[in-house]
Each structure stands twice: as structure tokens, then as C-alpha cells.
Design a protein around this motif. Sequence first.
Motif, mmCIF file in Angstrom:
data_model
loop_
_atom_site.group_PDB
_atom_site.id
_atom_site.type_symbol
_atom_site.label_atom_id
_atom_site.label_comp_id
_atom_site.label_asym_id
_atom_site.label_seq_id
_atom_site.Cartn_x
_atom_site.Cartn_y
_atom_site.Cartn_z
ATOM 1 N N ARG A 1 -13.968 -8.548 8.015
ATOM 2 C CA ARG A 1 -13.581 -9.553 9.018
ATOM 3 C C ARG A 1 -12.762 -10.669 8.374
ATOM 4 N N GLU A 2 -13.193 -11.097 7.209
ATOM 5 C CA GLU A 2 -12.521 -12.185 6.492
ATOM 6 C C GLU A 2 -11.092 -11.803 6.096
ATOM 7 N N ARG A 3 -10.931 -10.612 5.539
ATOM 8 C CA ARG A 3 -9.625 -10.173 5.034
ATOM 9 C C ARG A 3 -8.771 -9.564 6.136
ATOM 10 N N GLY A 4 -9.417 -8.877 7.084
ATOM 11 C CA GLY A 4 -8.683 -8.247 8.168
ATOM 12 C C GLY A 4 -8.288 -6.805 7.907
ATOM 13 N N TYR A 5 -8.488 -6.329 6.702
ATOM 14 C CA TYR A 5 -8.154 -4.951 6.332
ATOM 15 C C TYR A 5 -8.876 -4.602 5.031
ATOM 16 N N ASN A 6 -8.985 -3.301 4.787
ATOM 17 C CA ASN A 6 -9.556 -2.803 3.537
ATOM 18 C C ASN A 6 -8.403 -2.259 2.699
ATOM 19 N N GLN A 7 -8.112 -2.904 1.591
ATOM 20 C CA GLN A 7 -6.983 -2.479 0.757
ATOM 21 C C GLN A 7 -7.165 -1.047 0.252
ATOM 22 N N ALA A 8 -8.381 -0.636 -0.064
ATOM 23 C CA ALA A 8 -8.624 0.744 -0.501
ATOM 24 C C ALA A 8 -8.342 1.714 0.640
ATOM 25 N N GLY A 9 -8.673 1.325 1.861
ATOM 26 C CA GLY A 9 -8.380 2.157 3.024
ATOM 27 C C GLY A 9 -6.881 2.321 3.251
ATOM 28 N N LEU A 10 -6.123 1.243 3.048
ATOM 29 C CA LEU A 10 -4.664 1.321 3.191
ATOM 30 C C LEU A 10 -4.071 2.254 2.130
ATOM 31 N N LEU A 11 -4.562 2.142 0.895
ATOM 32 C CA LEU A 11 -4.088 3.017 -0.175
ATOM 33 C C LEU A 11 -4.421 4.476 0.128
ATOM 34 N N ALA A 12 -5.653 4.728 0.584
ATOM 35 C CA ALA A 12 -6.079 6.094 0.903
ATOM 36 C C ALA A 12 -5.259 6.678 2.054
ATOM 37 N N ARG A 13 -4.925 5.838 3.037
ATOM 38 C CA ARG A 13 -4.108 6.312 4.163
ATOM 39 C C ARG A 13 -2.736 6.784 3.668
ATOM 40 N N GLU A 14 -2.133 6.019 2.768
ATOM 41 C CA GLU A 14 -0.826 6.422 2.229
ATOM 42 C C GLU A 14 -0.943 7.677 1.379
ATOM 43 N N MET A 15 -2.034 7.797 0.637
ATOM 44 C CA MET A 15 -2.266 9.016 -0.148
ATOM 45 C C MET A 15 -2.410 10.224 0.778
ATOM 46 N N SER A 16 -3.132 10.044 1.871
ATOM 47 C CA SER A 16 -3.341 11.126 2.827
ATOM 48 C C SER A 16 -2.008 11.602 3.408
ATOM 49 N N ARG A 17 -1.155 10.644 3.730
ATOM 50 C CA ARG A 17 0.176 11.009 4.256
ATOM 51 C C ARG A 17 0.965 11.823 3.244
ATOM 52 N N ALA B 1 0.828 -1.212 0.000
ATOM 53 C CA ALA B 1 0.000 0.000 0.000
ATOM 54 C C ALA B 1 0.860 1.259 0.000
ATOM 55 N N ARG B 2 2.032 1.202 0.608
ATOM 56 C CA ARG B 2 2.876 2.414 0.675
ATOM 57 C C ARG B 2 3.355 2.849 -0.712
ATOM 58 N N PRO B 3 4.024 2.002 -1.497
ATOM 59 C CA PRO B 3 4.446 2.495 -2.818
ATOM 60 C C PRO B 3 3.271 2.752 -3.769
ATOM 61 N N LEU B 4 2.253 1.900 -3.731
ATOM 62 C CA LEU B 4 1.098 2.113 -4.610
ATOM 63 C C LEU B 4 0.333 3.371 -4.212
ATOM 64 N N GLY B 5 0.171 3.594 -2.914
ATOM 65 C CA GLY B 5 -0.488 4.803 -2.430
ATOM 66 C C GLY B 5 0.288 6.059 -2.784
ATOM 67 N N GLY B 6 1.613 5.974 -2.742
ATOM 68 C CA GLY B 6 2.448 7.105 -3.145
ATOM 69 C C GLY B 6 2.260 7.453 -4.614
ATOM 70 N N LEU B 7 2.190 6.418 -5.446
ATOM 71 C CA LEU B 7 1.948 6.648 -6.875
ATOM 72 C C LEU B 7 0.544 7.212 -7.109
ATOM 73 N N LEU B 8 -0.437 6.719 -6.357
ATOM 74 C CA LEU B 8 -1.797 7.256 -6.479
ATOM 75 C C LEU B 8 -1.861 8.716 -6.036
ATOM 76 N N ALA B 9 -1.069 9.074 -5.049
ATOM 77 C CA ALA B 9 -1.029 10.476 -4.605
ATOM 78 C C ALA B 9 -0.546 11.373 -5.739
ATOM 79 N N GLU B 10 0.483 10.930 -6.460
ATOM 80 C CA GLU B 10 0.972 11.707 -7.607
ATOM 81 C C GLU B 10 -0.101 11.819 -8.683
ATOM 82 N N LEU B 11 -0.837 10.745 -8.903
ATOM 83 C CA LEU B 11 -1.932 10.760 -9.869
ATOM 84 C C LEU B 11 -3.019 11.746 -9.430
ATOM 85 N N ALA B 12 -3.360 11.736 -8.141
ATOM 86 C CA ALA B 12 -4.416 12.615 -7.620
ATOM 87 C C ALA B 12 -4.039 14.081 -7.735
#
Length: 190
Positions: A89-105, A55-66
Motif C-alpha cells: 500500500r505504501e509503495r503502490g507496487y511490488n518491484q519484484a513483481g514488476l521484474l517477474a512480469r517482464e521476465m515472464s514476457r 523493470a523492463r530493461p532489468l527484467g529483460g536482463l534477468l530473463a537472460e540470466l534465468a
Amino acid sequence: GAFLEDGAPAGEPGACASCRKKPPPFALARSLGPYEGPLKAAVLRLKFGGECWLARPLGGLLAELARTFPAAAAQTVLVPVPLSPGRLRERGYNQAGLLAREMSRALGWPLVEALVKIKEAPPQERLTAKERLAAPEGSFAPAAFTPGSEVVLVDDVITTGATAAACARALLAAGASAVFVAAVAGARRA
């Protein structure tokens, strides 16, 4: 968010044929690249392989796109596409949420959990294109949201655009001034 056979974004400089035929409720959608090769492998590893570090490198790239979106940064919030409680519950995390968190940072834009998933749909990868278009309708409802905000909706993959459209409709009904979509990967169009 789609890509043409030659790899060029379908939305450059205008809208793809699908969006011209039936304009979506979101202002625009962009992705980093086609859902294939290493990008597809990274999405699958993040989404199903538990490799949250991606999520960190992908979120960073998405931040540049945004940064290229015509949104006014002072009024822009990042909203991840939510998972249903069962899928979370099944996955334990939301991948979109992880990406958005990195974008926010990276961007300094607030992350707002502005949507909840109220209806479970079958996993998109198991559906036909026609079923994908209908499945997300009515699946999302607004949660805590400040009207007037511009939204960058964050997801891992945009294929038919049905999930993004359903989320955008809910956000616009809650008072969003505009919705832009940022995804790691997009479908390829002929």
C-alpha cells in the motif's frame, strides 16, 4: 548471488564459502552484478523512486540470466518475493513483481504469485547482517502453487540470502521440486 572483490561471481565455478559452510535451501542464486554503482542506482530508483519503467530493461536482463539456470523450462514458474500488504500500500507496487512480469514476457514462463508475506520485518537496509539473517524467518507462506514445479524466485537484491532462503523453504514445503534465485544485484564478498 554474491560477488568477489574482483567482481567475479562467487558461485563460479562452485559455491561461495558462506554457502559451503551452511548450504541454503535454494539450488542456486545469481544476480546481474554487485549492488553498487549504476546497478544500485537503478534498483533504488525502481524500488523507492517510483521509476517502474526500469523493470523492463532489468527484467529483460534477468530473463537472460534465468535462461542459464538448469531448470526445465516446461515446468518452470516465476515467483516474485512478495511485499507485506502495508508495504505494498505504501509503495503502490511490488518491484519484484514488476521484474517477474517482464521476465515472464521475455521467457514465456508463467508468473505465479505463489507466496504471501505473513509477518512484517523491518526494512533490511536498517538491519545488521546478523539481524538480516534472522528477520525473514517465518515471514512467508505458500499461496496458490502447483506441486512439482521448478521455481525461479525473483527479487531486486540478494544480500545475506535470508529472504531467499525463507521463501525457498516455504516453496519447497508446498511441493516445489527446486528453487533458483534471480536478483538484479548481489552482495560483494571479500
